[in-house]
Design an enzyme around this catalytic site. Structure first.
Site, mmCIF file in Angstrom:
data_model
loop_
_atom_site.group_PDB
_atom_site.id
_atom_site.type_symbol
_atom_site.label_atom_id
_atom_site.label_comp_id
_atom_site.label_asym_id
_atom_site.label_seq_id
_atom_site.Cartn_x
_atom_site.Cartn_y
_atom_site.Cartn_z
ATOM 1 C CD GLN A 103 31.773 53.897 59.608
ATOM 2 O OE1 GLN A 103 32.967 53.823 59.393
ATOM 3 N NE2 GLN A 103 31.036 54.880 59.126
ATOM 4 C CG HIS A 121 33.646 49.416 62.902
ATOM 5 N ND1 HIS A 121 33.914 50.704 62.482
ATOM 6 C CD2 HIS A 121 33.922 48.612 61.838
ATOM 7 C CE1 HIS A 121 34.331 50.676 61.215
ATOM 8 N NE2 HIS A 121 34.330 49.427 60.802
ATOM 9 C CB CYS A 129 38.137 34.971 75.728
ATOM 10 S SG CYS A 129 39.677 34.174 76.189
HETATM 11 C C1 BJW Z 1 30.325 65.646 61.658
HETATM 12 C C2 BJW Z 1 29.998 66.293 62.842
HETATM 13 C C3 BJW Z 1 28.675 66.734 62.982
HETATM 14 C C4 BJW Z 1 32.078 65.730 62.933
HETATM 15 N N1 BJW Z 1 27.808 66.520 62.009
HETATM 16 N N2 BJW Z 1 29.445 65.463 60.684
HETATM 17 C C5 BJW Z 1 40.317 49.366 51.203
HETATM 18 C C6 BJW Z 1 41.164 50.423 50.937
HETATM 19 C C7 BJW Z 1 42.123 50.811 51.874
HETATM 20 C C8 BJW Z 1 42.253 50.145 53.096
HETATM 21 C C9 BJW Z 1 41.417 49.104 53.354
HETATM 22 C C10 BJW Z 1 40.468 48.715 52.413
HETATM 23 N N3 BJW Z 1 39.772 47.668 52.957
HETATM 24 C C11 BJW Z 1 40.254 47.413 54.179
HETATM 25 C C12 BJW Z 1 41.269 48.262 54.456
HETATM 26 C C13 BJW Z 1 42.063 48.312 55.717
HETATM 27 C C14 BJW Z 1 41.364 49.099 56.831
HETATM 28 C C15 BJW Z 1 41.109 50.535 56.360
HETATM 29 O O1 BJW Z 1 40.033 50.910 55.989
HETATM 30 N N4 BJW Z 1 42.135 51.373 56.417
HETATM 31 C C16 BJW Z 1 42.023 52.775 55.975
HETATM 32 C C17 BJW Z 1 42.014 53.704 57.180
HETATM 33 C C18 BJW Z 1 43.175 53.069 55.074
HETATM 34 N N5 BJW Z 1 40.136 48.452 57.244
HETATM 35 C C19 BJW Z 1 40.124 47.420 58.075
HETATM 36 O O2 BJW Z 1 41.154 46.960 58.555
HETATM 37 C C20 BJW Z 1 38.771 46.824 58.424
HETATM 38 N N6 BJW Z 1 38.808 45.420 58.268
HETATM 39 C C21 BJW Z 1 38.853 44.822 57.071
HETATM 40 O O3 BJW Z 1 38.772 45.442 56.050
HETATM 41 O O4 BJW Z 1 38.971 43.443 57.133
HETATM 42 C C22 BJW Z 1 39.340 42.739 55.949
HETATM 43 C C23 BJW Z 1 40.821 42.956 55.771
HETATM 44 C C24 BJW Z 1 41.648 42.576 56.789
HETATM 45 C C25 BJW Z 1 43.018 42.768 56.633
HETATM 46 C C26 BJW Z 1 43.496 43.363 55.479
HETATM 47 C C27 BJW Z 1 42.630 43.767 54.478
HETATM 48 C C28 BJW Z 1 41.264 43.540 54.632
HETATM 49 C C29 BJW Z 1 38.423 47.063 59.876
HETATM 50 C C30 BJW Z 1 38.264 48.501 60.200
HETATM 51 C C31 BJW Z 1 38.005 48.660 61.700
HETATM 52 C C32 BJW Z 1 37.923 50.124 62.119
HETATM 53 N N7 BJW Z 1 37.874 50.209 63.536
HETATM 54 C C33 BJW Z 1 37.701 51.500 64.173
HETATM 55 C C34 BJW Z 1 37.844 51.304 65.694
HETATM 56 C C35 BJW Z 1 36.597 50.617 66.259
HETATM 57 C C36 BJW Z 1 36.740 50.356 67.712
HETATM 58 C C37 BJW Z 1 36.795 51.609 68.541
HETATM 59 O O5 BJW Z 1 35.940 52.496 68.448
HETATM 60 O O6 BJW Z 1 37.725 51.669 69.327
HETATM 61 O O7 BJW Z 1 36.422 52.036 63.841
HETATM 62 S S1 BJW Z 1 38.815 52.767 63.579
HETATM 63 C C38 BJW Z 1 37.642 54.077 63.644
HETATM 64 O O8 BJW Z 1 37.339 54.550 62.300
HETATM 65 C C39 BJW Z 1 36.355 53.440 64.167
HETATM 66 C C40 BJW Z 1 35.316 54.131 63.338
HETATM 67 O O9 BJW Z 1 34.120 53.373 63.334
HETATM 68 C C41 BJW Z 1 35.982 54.219 61.994
HETATM 69 C C42 BJW Z 1 35.375 55.248 61.075
HETATM 70 O O10 BJW Z 1 35.503 56.517 61.588
HETATM 71 P P1 BJW Z 1 34.319 57.574 61.421
HETATM 72 O O11 BJW Z 1 33.135 57.128 62.158
HETATM 73 O O12 BJW Z 1 34.138 57.875 59.993
HETATM 74 O O13 BJW Z 1 34.923 58.815 62.236
HETATM 75 P P2 BJW Z 1 35.954 59.933 61.773
HETATM 76 O O14 BJW Z 1 36.492 60.561 62.993
HETATM 77 O O15 BJW Z 1 36.916 59.409 60.784
HETATM 78 O O16 BJW Z 1 35.054 60.984 60.981
HETATM 79 C C43 BJW Z 1 34.075 61.762 61.646
HETATM 80 C C44 BJW Z 1 33.403 62.603 60.580
HETATM 81 O O17 BJW Z 1 32.327 63.279 61.188
HETATM 82 C C45 BJW Z 1 34.318 63.652 59.944
HETATM 83 O O18 BJW Z 1 34.216 63.547 58.544
HETATM 84 C C46 BJW Z 1 33.733 64.987 60.434
HETATM 85 O O19 BJW Z 1 33.807 66.011 59.447
HETATM 86 C C47 BJW Z 1 32.314 64.615 60.705
HETATM 87 N N8 BJW Z 1 31.617 65.389 61.751
HETATM 88 N N9 BJW Z 1 31.093 66.431 63.656
HETATM 89 C C48 BJW Z 1 28.200 65.959 60.867
HETATM 90 N N10 BJW Z 1 28.261 67.434 64.138
HETATM 91 ZN ZN ZN Z 2 39.107 32.983 78.045
#
Ligand code: BJW
Ligand code: ZN
Length: 258
Positions: A103, A121, A129
């Site tokens: 991700q 992601h 664009c």
């Molecule tokens: C350690 C550590 C160490 C720290 N060792 N561990 C089903 C249910 C509910 C909602 C939805 C659903 N399906 C879709 C949705 C909507 C939405 C969603 O999920 N919302 C929820 C938040 C409620 N999802 C979407 O919109 C997605 N699209 C989609 O589903 O399209 C179809 C659709 C469209 C419209 C409506 C419905 C469906 C797209 C999601 C895009 C996420 N984008 C981001 C930004 C990317 C660009 C950027 O970087 O700028 O992606 S948001 C951000 O979160 C980023 C990450 O990849 C993503 C996940 O985060 P991650 O990697 O898990 O990080 P953290 O910070 O959350 O966690 C870090 C962890 O590490 C922690 O647990 C720590 O404890 C741990 N840790 N140090 C081991 N040393």
């Molecule tokens: Zn363009």
């Protein structure tokens, strides 16, 4: 210190595994100095990722959103892959069938030399664009920091550029989604350093379990999927992966096929 028994169980499973799929999140890059999204490091200025990583935020204030990405690009450019990235890169060579679904948009797995990376992601080093103009490719590499102007403009139509990442409310590239859901059919599936709160990425662990994989989580703290997976290890990814890797490298620790 992680329970040695749990490490041994994973080592044993991996020793006889042919196909291994790993899902990584921001926690894997934390040791490199890349801030995670949730938790105490999860804010830039006063903003949370949820309020900036959306098409609506970009439409309203592209300058602000690009300043956030510009800051992150600068920060990531000064970060290096660490132990967790290195171990996973070596596993991409060790296992016959290895897939890493990340991700993370930082590119650190690729910089560590990991093979078969699926960027769920997108990439912070790519741009698109904003209006999807006819002449521009779908996305392209742009590693310029700092941009001569913020927000940067499309060289094809003069409109706005946007980061080549997936924001909330945007669908995952269908081909990426398809490859990822194919890869969950594997012998061992590990979800490492992800809060498992963002879907559909968070659904992959349960899909792997349903497909018959041994599912393992490595995280500093419990997540919504912890209780559903076969093994949940609490600790730093860099430490636990090193322990597992050492176990795998011990001669005759667990013979293949046990
Ligand atoms: C350690 C550590 C160490 C720290 N060792 N561990 C089903 C249910 C509910 C909602 C939805 C659903 N399906 C879709 C949705 C909507 C939405 C969603 O999920 N919302 C929820 C938040 C409620 N999802 C979407 O919109 C997605 N699209 C989609 O589903 O399209 C179809 C659709 C469209 C419209 C409506 C419905 C469906 C797209 C999601 C895009 C996420 N984008 C981001 C930004 C990317 C660009 C950027 O970087 O700028 O992606 S948001 C951000 O979160 C980023 C990450 O990849 C993503 C996940 O985060 P991650 O990697 O898990 O990080 P953290 O910070 O959350 O966690 C870090 C962890 O590490 C922690 O647990 C720590 O404890 C741990 N840790 N140090 C081991 N040393
Ligand atoms: Zn363009």
């Amino acid at each position: 210190m992680q329970d040695a028994n749990a490490i041994d169980r994973i080592v044993k499973k991996l020793s006889s595994a042919r196909s291994v799929t790993v899902l990584t999140g921001a926690g894997v890059s934390a040791a490199s100095g890349v801030p995670t999204f949730r938790g105490k490091d999860g804010r830039w200025k006063s903003y949370r990722a949820e309020s900036l990583a959306t098409p609506e935020a970009f439409a309203e204030n592209p300058q602000l959103v690009w300043e956030w990405y510009q800051w992150r690009r600068q920060l990531i450019a000064n970060c290096e892959p660490k132990k967790a990235h290195e171990v996973l890169a070596s596993w991409s060579r060790r296992f016959d069938d290895f897939t890493l679904i990340t991700q993370n948009v930082d590119g650190l797995h690729e910089r560590a030399g990991t093979g078969n990376v699926i960027r769920f992601h997108g990439s912070i080093w790519e741009v698109r664009c904003w209006s999807g103009c006819r002449d521009a490719p779908d996305r392209w590499l742009n590693e310029i920091i700092p941009f001569p102007e913020v927000p940067p403009h499309c060289p094809y139509c003069g409109g706005l550029l946007r980061p080549g990442v997936v924001w909330f409310g945007e669908g995952i590239d269908p081909e990426i989604l398809e490859r990822s859901f194919v890869a969950v059919t594997c012998d061992v599936f590990l979800a490492i350093g992800t809060s498992s709160r963002v879907h559909p990425a968070a659904s992959l662990s349960n899909a792997a379990k349903a497909a018959g994989a041994t599912t393992v989580e490595i995280n500093l703290e419990p997540t919504p999927v912890s209780s559903q997976l076969n093994l949940s290890l609490e600790g730093a990814a860099e430490t636990i992966l090193e322990q597992i890797d050492q176990g795998l490298s011990k001669p005759n620790a667990f013979g293949k096929g046990i």
